[in-house]
Write a protein that holds these residues in place. Sequence first.
Motif, PDB file in Angstrom:
ATOM      1  N   ASP B 161       0.870  -1.162   0.000  1.00  0.00           N
ATOM      2  CA  ASP B 161       0.000   0.000   0.000  1.00  0.00           C
ATOM      3  C   ASP B 161       0.916   1.223   0.000  1.00  0.00           C
ATOM      4  O   ASP B 161       1.480   1.585   1.029  1.00  0.00           O
ATOM      5  CB  ASP B 161      -0.895  -0.006   1.246  1.00  0.00           C
ATOM      6  N   ARG B 163       0.301   4.308  -0.426  1.00  0.00           N
ATOM      7  CA  ARG B 163      -0.152   5.514   0.275  1.00  0.00           C
ATOM      8  C   ARG B 163       0.245   5.446   1.744  1.00  0.00           C
ATOM      9  O   ARG B 163       0.541   6.455   2.363  1.00  0.00           O
ATOM     10  CB  ARG B 163      -1.668   5.676   0.150  1.00  0.00           C
ATOM     11  N   LEU B 164       0.224   4.247   2.283  1.00  0.00           N
ATOM     12  CA  LEU B 164       0.583   4.085   3.689  1.00  0.00           C
ATOM     13  C   LEU B 164       2.034   3.656   3.861  1.00  0.00           C
ATOM     14  O   LEU B 164       2.508   3.513   4.988  1.00  0.00           O
ATOM     15  CB  LEU B 164      -0.327   3.045   4.353  1.00  0.00           C
ATOM     16  N   ASN B 165       2.715   3.419   2.732  1.00  0.00           N
ATOM     17  CA  ASN B 165       4.105   2.973   2.768  1.00  0.00           C
ATOM     18  C   ASN B 165       4.275   1.640   3.493  1.00  0.00           C
ATOM     19  O   ASN B 165       5.301   1.414   4.145  1.00  0.00           O
ATOM     20  CB  ASN B 165       4.994   4.026   3.446  1.00  0.00           C
ATOM     21  N   TYR B 168       3.704  -5.884   2.424  1.00  0.00           N
ATOM     22  CA  TYR B 168       3.593  -7.237   2.957  1.00  0.00           C
ATOM     23  C   TYR B 168       4.299  -8.176   1.996  1.00  0.00           C
ATOM     24  O   TYR B 168       4.199  -8.019   0.782  1.00  0.00           O
ATOM     25  CB  TYR B 168       2.134  -7.677   3.048  1.00  0.00           C
ATOM     26  N   ARG B 179       5.548  -7.877   7.451  1.00  0.00           N
ATOM     27  CA  ARG B 179       4.970  -6.554   7.213  1.00  0.00           C
ATOM     28  C   ARG B 179       6.052  -5.532   7.517  1.00  0.00           C
ATOM     29  O   ARG B 179       6.656  -5.564   8.592  1.00  0.00           O
ATOM     30  CB  ARG B 179       3.774  -6.320   8.131  1.00  0.00           C
ATOM     31  N   SER B 297      -7.693  -6.931  -2.582  1.00  0.00           N
ATOM     32  CA  SER B 297      -7.804  -5.832  -1.628  1.00  0.00           C
ATOM     33  C   SER B 297      -6.783  -5.969  -0.502  1.00  0.00           C
ATOM     34  O   SER B 297      -6.520  -5.015   0.213  1.00  0.00           O
ATOM     35  CB  SER B 297      -9.212  -5.768  -1.029  1.00  0.00           C
ATOM     36  N   ASP B 298      -6.247  -7.151  -0.331  1.00  0.00           N
ATOM     37  CA  ASP B 298      -5.150  -7.325   0.630  1.00  0.00           C
ATOM     38  C   ASP B 298      -4.371  -8.563   0.222  1.00  0.00           C
ATOM     39  O   ASP B 298      -4.718  -9.238  -0.763  1.00  0.00           O
ATOM     40  CB  ASP B 298      -5.677  -7.425   2.075  1.00  0.00           C
ATOM     41  N   ARG B 306      -4.535 -17.089   6.233  1.00  0.00           N
ATOM     42  CA  ARG B 306      -4.719 -16.100   7.301  1.00  0.00           C
ATOM     43  C   ARG B 306      -3.986 -16.471   8.588  1.00  0.00           C
ATOM     44  O   ARG B 306      -3.774 -15.628   9.445  1.00  0.00           O
ATOM     45  CB  ARG B 306      -6.208 -15.923   7.592  1.00  0.00           C
TER      46      ARG B 306
END
Lengths: 168, 605
Positions: B161, B163-165, B168, B179, B297-298, B306
Amino acid sequence: LPDWELIVRTHGPMAFDTAWRLLGNAADAEEVVQDALLDAFRLHAQRTVNNWGGLLRHLAVRRAIDRLRTRTRVQPLACEPVAAESDQPEAAAIERELAERLRWAISNLPDREAGVLSLRYFGGMTNAEIATTLGITAGAVGVALHKARAKLKELLTAEAMTRRRTRE
Amino acid sequence: MKTEHESSRDPADDLLDRALQAALAQPVPQDVRERVIETAFAWRQDSTVLCPPQVGRSSLPARTMSGHSRAARTVRAALSRFCGRRRLGLAGVIAFVAAVAAVLWLSHPNESWSQVADALRKKPWCLAKYTTPNGEFHEAWISFTSDVSAQRDGNFTRFSDHRLNVAYQYDSKERTLTRSLEPEDGGKKGADRWFEKVFQQITGGAEKLDVATPGVEVVEEKQGLVAKYGRTWRSYELAIRPVDAHNAASKPVERLTFLVDPETRQERLPRYLMLSEPSMNPPSIEMALSYPETGPSDIYDLGVPRDAKLVDLVPANDLRRILSKIKSAAERFEKHLALNVSSDAGSPWFVGTLFVLWQRGTSYRSVFGLVDAASAPPKTPPSDADQRRWWKSRWTELFHVANQVCDGSTIWSNEARPVDWHIEQIKPHPLTSSRQAWPQPKWTSRPVRHPWPADSPPLFVAYPYNLVNFLALNWEPVLDLHPADGPVNTVKVILRSGVPDSSSGEERYWIDTQRSYMVVRHESVTRDAPKAPPVEAINLSEVVETADRSPNGIWYPTRIRHIHVIEPTGKKQTIETVTRHYLNFDVRLSDDLFKPIDRPGEPLE
């Protein structure tokens, strides 16, 4: 570049409110929103953003969900007092606990579903606004919201049953 | 009496709605909310936290006085970092190209290709796929609107991501999900601009591509129509090579060929990208580019279990704040003229080598003041002499050798040295040579990959780039808020190299929280891990002994003790030097100072 102060004054409070509702803890909300504002501040210098309100809430929600996931299961004691002068302290405690269970359940949702649901209910955004902010279609927002609600219901019900059995 | 709707309502719906209402009903703590908002203004008023400079962040220029320098990074390395630090791969190239296309098309719409931008907005994802000759499938996803990307190849799955830098990476062999924060630059900036140019011109239908840029040399370019996959395409072929001042010829040439459908003018999107480079494995790949409606999305959407073990390398908030303070101090430091004097430990303050630095932001000029062997020795100054004034006067008696000039985007180094200079350099200070024998300047240039305003003495010790951007070096941070050792009022940050083998090491920094988060002590340590207990060796120690404040209130060292441990002949040798730093902030610095022209006798005004 748009004025940073204007952005923060206009949209910062709503981002905070969103994070607060999602976290129910002032210290956590403060840190999360600070981080979200830092993220936004970085973006402010780097790119054009059409919807700062949506973006700030999105960033706050992402951070808040991350924070929720780092918490251990339900932590009702971490919750802020609801109202100092509540004349129904027991009812208020039950509501707080219920809110905490919801937060725990949200932390167990996939990212997109948790984000969409939080923006919808805690950020007060419409499906169309969420779609624009996340770069997905309004239909996808609707689907994510539906799935999120279904999973939350399942999680909350299962959790309630476990509690009941434990008490019995 | 209940309505029909109410009576048929699922009790679970009621429970959920009650829970939502309960969360919404909690009164917002107004005081905290106000504090958060005001804090955000404080950052801005300070022009501080995490406010990146407008230029791309990248490399630490030379540690001029110590003679350390970082090699210029290649475009290839930048691309590799983009795709993940543990494994360099072609997927990164794919992702990079797609990401740049996305950023470019979405962030710079104009009339000439607004139709392309419109088309892409309706297609918020780009997917690149290819299969290696041994059947390994690779794919890379890029979200046009969310600024996220993902790659899946071999044992690795990645999701970033931007935008959040946050990045993963899942290793299916280890069943471990890591992460981490992306480096500040993500390795993207320099190459971003290059690809931006290329894509702009392709989407604009350029007949000839003009893609010259610092750091990348275009060896060859072709354009034309090619028949492939049963149809005719417009092709844009580029042969590029990263520029390295020292061994350009040895760098591999990479070939990129974009295939664009000339028929669909409203969608001048590349549909295929061919990459070839002899050292790649395989040496050539063909990627199909498509633009789907949805994407992951992730990282779990890419099949990562998970319950995978999570290794979280994202620094805690405390560390982030400390690092942002350091960065802020470096970026707020004012233009100045620094007289830096290196002396051997035990020498009086007036016996040393003068190194003058004019600094304005990320631009600087550095010049050595050397003693002419034929000149008379200086008079010993009186005991109450003003040290700064004395050195300023001494400057006029020395002969000046330009060292480096940087305009913020290019570094020029004067490579001219006398034949025996390597011998003179290891003699005690002051550095002495023959004015007559010194050759004329010979400038070589290289692009600045990571502009950093605190990259020269004395600031490189106080606000080190490596500390703030440790992720680029794949170091793991450890924050100790109450260190048992070190100066008072300090917190300690340890950066550990991620590989626990014999070459592992640590960088230890003690940061003074009362003095604009200046590093006041630094140790560079190697650990011989196979030995039990591991044997540690401190190879470099830097201790700030005195400090002062700039007009903006930013602290900087005025005296630093450096202890190097070297093994030039297999035997450990300790070199202890003291550097003194006299800074003047009341200076006018003309733009010409930061151009690669020799300026003998530059006055210290």
